[in-house]
Design a protein around this motif. Sequence first.
Motif, mmCIF file in Angstrom:
data_model
loop_
_atom_site.group_PDB
_atom_site.id
_atom_site.type_symbol
_atom_site.label_atom_id
_atom_site.label_comp_id
_atom_site.label_asym_id
_atom_site.label_seq_id
_atom_site.Cartn_x
_atom_site.Cartn_y
_atom_site.Cartn_z
ATOM 1 N N LYS A 346 39.759 22.756 40.905
ATOM 2 C CA LYS A 346 39.746 23.930 41.779
ATOM 3 C C LYS A 346 39.561 25.204 40.963
ATOM 4 O O LYS A 346 38.836 26.126 41.367
ATOM 5 C CB LYS A 346 41.037 24.000 42.584
ATOM 6 N N PHE A 347 40.210 25.255 39.813
ATOM 7 C CA PHE A 347 40.058 26.435 38.954
ATOM 8 C C PHE A 347 38.597 26.629 38.566
ATOM 9 O O PHE A 347 38.062 27.744 38.608
ATOM 10 C CB PHE A 347 40.929 26.303 37.701
ATOM 11 N N LEU A 348 37.930 25.549 38.195
ATOM 12 C CA LEU A 348 36.538 25.662 37.770
ATOM 13 C C LEU A 348 35.621 26.013 38.937
ATOM 14 O O LEU A 348 34.630 26.732 38.766
ATOM 15 C CB LEU A 348 36.092 24.367 37.085
ATOM 16 N N ARG A 349 35.953 25.526 40.131
ATOM 17 C CA ARG A 349 35.161 25.945 41.303
ATOM 18 C C ARG A 349 35.309 27.444 41.527
ATOM 19 O O ARG A 349 34.333 28.138 41.825
ATOM 20 C CB ARG A 349 35.634 25.192 42.552
ATOM 21 N N GLY A 350 36.529 27.937 41.407
ATOM 22 C CA GLY A 350 36.751 29.373 41.567
ATOM 23 C C GLY A 350 36.025 30.182 40.510
ATOM 24 O O GLY A 350 35.436 31.236 40.802
ATOM 25 N N THR A 351 36.041 29.694 39.296
ATOM 26 C CA THR A 351 35.340 30.374 38.202
ATOM 27 C C THR A 351 33.843 30.467 38.504
ATOM 28 O O THR A 351 33.221 31.525 38.351
ATOM 29 C CB THR A 351 35.556 29.619 36.878
ATOM 30 N N ALA A 352 33.266 29.361 38.930
ATOM 31 C CA ALA A 352 31.830 29.342 39.221
ATOM 32 C C ALA A 352 31.490 30.306 40.349
ATOM 33 O O ALA A 352 30.479 31.024 40.289
ATOM 34 C CB ALA A 352 31.396 27.920 39.575
ATOM 35 N N ALA A 353 32.348 30.346 41.379
ATOM 36 C CA ALA A 353 32.079 31.232 42.513
ATOM 37 C C ALA A 353 32.171 32.696 42.096
ATOM 38 O O ALA A 353 31.354 33.526 42.515
ATOM 39 C CB ALA A 353 33.075 30.924 43.636
ATOM 40 N N LEU A 354 33.161 33.030 41.291
ATOM 41 C CA LEU A 354 33.314 34.422 40.845
ATOM 42 C C LEU A 354 32.183 34.822 39.907
ATOM 43 O O LEU A 354 31.703 35.962 39.953
ATOM 44 C CB LEU A 354 34.673 34.598 40.156
ATOM 45 N N GLN A 355 31.769 33.895 39.052
ATOM 46 C CA GLN A 355 30.650 34.176 38.159
ATOM 47 C C GLN A 355 29.392 34.432 38.982
ATOM 48 O O GLN A 355 28.637 35.378 38.707
ATOM 49 C CB GLN A 355 30.453 32.990 37.211
ATOM 50 N N ASP A 356 29.174 33.626 40.004
ATOM 51 C CA ASP A 356 28.001 33.797 40.856
ATOM 52 C C ASP A 356 28.055 35.102 41.639
ATOM 53 O O ASP A 356 27.023 35.723 41.904
ATOM 54 C CB ASP A 356 27.899 32.609 41.818
ATOM 55 N N ALA A 357 29.272 35.541 41.987
ATOM 56 C CA ALA A 357 29.435 36.791 42.752
ATOM 57 C C ALA A 357 29.203 38.025 41.895
ATOM 58 O O ALA A 357 29.023 39.125 42.436
ATOM 59 C CB ALA A 357 30.836 36.845 43.369
ATOM 60 N N GLY A 358 29.253 37.858 40.563
ATOM 61 C CA GLY A 358 28.970 39.003 39.691
ATOM 62 C C GLY A 358 30.158 39.578 38.969
ATOM 63 O O GLY A 358 30.095 40.723 38.491
ATOM 64 N N ALA A 359 31.250 38.823 38.848
ATOM 65 C CA ALA A 359 32.394 39.314 38.096
ATOM 66 C C ALA A 359 31.992 39.519 36.634
ATOM 67 O O ALA A 359 31.358 38.654 36.026
ATOM 68 C CB ALA A 359 33.558 38.340 38.181
ATOM 69 N N ASP A 360 32.381 40.660 36.069
ATOM 70 C CA ASP A 360 32.044 40.944 34.673
ATOM 71 C C ASP A 360 32.945 40.194 33.708
ATOM 72 O O ASP A 360 32.541 39.913 32.576
ATOM 73 C CB ASP A 360 32.140 42.450 34.411
ATOM 74 N N ALA A 361 34.147 39.906 34.120
ATOM 75 C CA ALA A 361 35.071 39.127 33.294
ATOM 76 C C ALA A 361 36.083 38.473 34.216
ATOM 77 O O ALA A 361 36.441 39.019 35.270
ATOM 78 C CB ALA A 361 35.773 40.004 32.263
ATOM 79 N N ILE A 362 36.531 37.295 33.837
ATOM 80 C CA ILE A 362 37.590 36.607 34.575
ATOM 81 C C ILE A 362 38.810 36.562 33.668
ATOM 82 O O ILE A 362 38.743 36.044 32.545
ATOM 83 C CB ILE A 362 37.155 35.192 34.988
ATOM 84 N N THR A 363 39.889 37.154 34.138
ATOM 85 C CA THR A 363 41.078 37.277 33.299
ATOM 86 C C THR A 363 42.102 36.215 33.675
ATOM 87 O O THR A 363 42.323 35.935 34.858
ATOM 88 C CB THR A 363 41.662 38.703 33.382
ATOM 89 N N LEU A 364 42.695 35.618 32.654
ATOM 90 C CA LEU A 364 43.639 34.516 32.849
ATOM 91 C C LEU A 364 44.994 34.911 32.285
ATOM 92 O O LEU A 364 45.093 35.294 31.103
ATOM 93 C CB LEU A 364 43.144 33.247 32.136
ATOM 94 N N ALA A 365 46.023 34.821 33.104
ATOM 95 C CA ALA A 365 47.369 35.185 32.668
ATOM 96 C C ALA A 365 47.900 34.177 31.657
ATOM 97 O O ALA A 365 47.393 33.061 31.524
ATOM 98 C CB ALA A 365 48.298 35.292 33.868
ATOM 99 N N ASP A 366 48.942 34.587 30.936
ATOM 100 C CA ASP A 366 49.567 33.765 29.900
ATOM 101 C C ASP A 366 50.954 33.351 30.403
ATOM 102 O O ASP A 366 51.958 33.969 30.088
ATOM 103 C CB ASP A 366 49.666 34.572 28.601
ATOM 104 N N ASN A 367 50.971 32.287 31.219
ATOM 105 C CA ASN A 367 52.230 31.806 31.806
ATOM 106 C C ASN A 367 52.985 32.948 32.501
ATOM 107 O O ASN A 367 54.133 33.246 32.183
ATOM 108 C CB ASN A 367 53.117 31.169 30.728
ATOM 109 N N SER A 368 52.300 33.577 33.468
ATOM 110 C CA SER A 368 52.884 34.723 34.172
ATOM 111 C C SER A 368 54.156 34.323 34.905
ATOM 112 O O SER A 368 54.322 33.170 35.333
ATOM 113 C CB SER A 368 51.876 35.296 35.171
#
Length: 620
Positions: A346-368
């Motif tokens: 699911k994470f990778l599907r979300g990444t692909a969708a955001l990349q396709d939408a034009g996100a300049d960067a995808i930020t990942l928390a560190d055990n928030s």
Amino acid sequence: MTMPKESLKTYLKDHLLIGDGAMATWLYQLGIPIGVCYEELNLSNPELIRAVHRSYYEAGARFIQTNTYGAHRDALARHGLQDKVTRINRVAVQVAREAVKDDAYVVGGIGSINAGRVRDVRMQNYREQFEEQAAALLMGGVDAILLETFLDLDELLLALDVIRPLTDVPIVAQLATIEVGRTRDGHTLTRAFAELKKAGADVVGLNCRLGPAEILRSIENAVVPEDTPLSVFPNAGRLAMSDGQYSYASVPQYFGENALRFRAQGARLIGGCCGTTPEHIRVMAQVLAEREPLPRVNPVVDTQEEAEPLIRIAPPTRKQGIVETVAHRHTVIVELDPPRDLDTEKFLRGTAALQDAGADAITLADNSLATTRMSNMALGSIMKAKFGAEPLLHIACRDRNLIGQQSHLMGLHALGINQVLVVTGDPARFGDLPGASSVFDVSSFDLIRMIKQLNEGYSFSGKPLKQRANFVVGAAFNPHVRQFDAALRRLEKKVEAGADFIMTQPLYDRESIERIYEGTRHLDIPIFIGIMPLTSSRNAEFLHNEVPGIRLSDEARTRMRRYEPGEEARREGVAIARELVDIAMEYFKGIYLITPFFYYEMTVELTRYIRDRSRVVLQK
């Protein structure tokens, strides 16, 4: 052995001199636990300190250091003793003098204030502390000053600059090196010794950190200035721990053998540091008894190598990623939390969708929220390789000590991931493993500065690196506090530490966005305004009533109450978020979208909205 009345500097011209050994090691072996302020014992138990001095004297030492290594204001403050600097140092001289009378040199010991901690770029603040301690020791009547265990040449030169004008008594200046032949701040010993001599040191040398073999290697390859006595005070090998007890490997006989080797290298002042005892000193004194010093024969060095810059690394590359992009157009960062389990689909599907939408960067928390999640380093590497998406990884101060932090950053560099956000991190006791330790070796300010140090070509310890890193470092800003001005001052400190951009907590009203704009417009780095779409009325009420500082407008809460939890409520949440985006884009070029509860379809829609609106703005 009876000491002549001549000065230490004069005596060392024609004699070998045996120094004492470790004060702390011997006190520990006598039953004084680690954690006690050993310097305070000058006041509360002078008989014990006097006995330690006497034991080294009886072993043959005629260079006796006062028990004042950490008797400066910074170290004493950790025990609430900062107002006793003068008294502790003066009494320490008296106690040492009582132990050895006039039959040994009593030397005022002053240790590094940094003392192995993170390199402090604000070392000018140490001037008053060095002066305060040295003045007290000189008032007590020491025969010389010993500056010892300085990892950084810069700090030792600072101490000399402060103390040399105060007195004509000899000053012994000793560095401690983590690696053979070079200081932590990158200087060869040849250059360091020359600088110390120029700054007024009467004796130069090494102590601590390394054992006899590595100290010997260090001085064999260093040039000692002409007519400058050399001192060596090695540790008793490497520190070990067994059954909860600390110990060192080097036996007294080994020290005796190496004392002869140090003499062959021209050393005039020979003693011991951590792990050494009166017995180590006794054997050295016996081996060197009746022997005269030998002249120092310096090695032949490559003068060109010494003349060249110390750091031979590639020049820094320009800033990349979002900092470069936001200078030209509206830029979107989207947060997508790593999964709490082992399934990444699911994470990778979300990444692909955001990349396709034009996100300049995808930020990942560190055990928030101190909740265990999959490594953002691993996921960042996968998303970069699989989709070409640009990861921006959070780095919390909570979970890794300094060794782990640098190792983590070196790994990111190797993976080509260079955008990071430094955060303090929520305490572990609030997370899903409340028994876990919270490390917090450094603050977010320190970690930002240390990452930028990697960009300059230095490790956290100060060791020169063969390459420069190229990290673009972000800092977090929480405007949801009672004292907004204090939060701004804290933010300014992060910028001073080297932050390249700022990401805010989520905002839900025009007033807050405008307030941040007015408060930060003097800062010359981009601000990314945090926007997190609401998912339901319950979500809105939670944020409004339970999260400190967040206030939703009555209109937004009313609009969310119209819908039951589900798709329609989330659609309304996106509509409200679009209105906030419109406001934010009036003032800022950076937008930071936070995906709620992994509903990435919401932030995909908002990313596309920002992209479309940004193109319209550019066309105008």
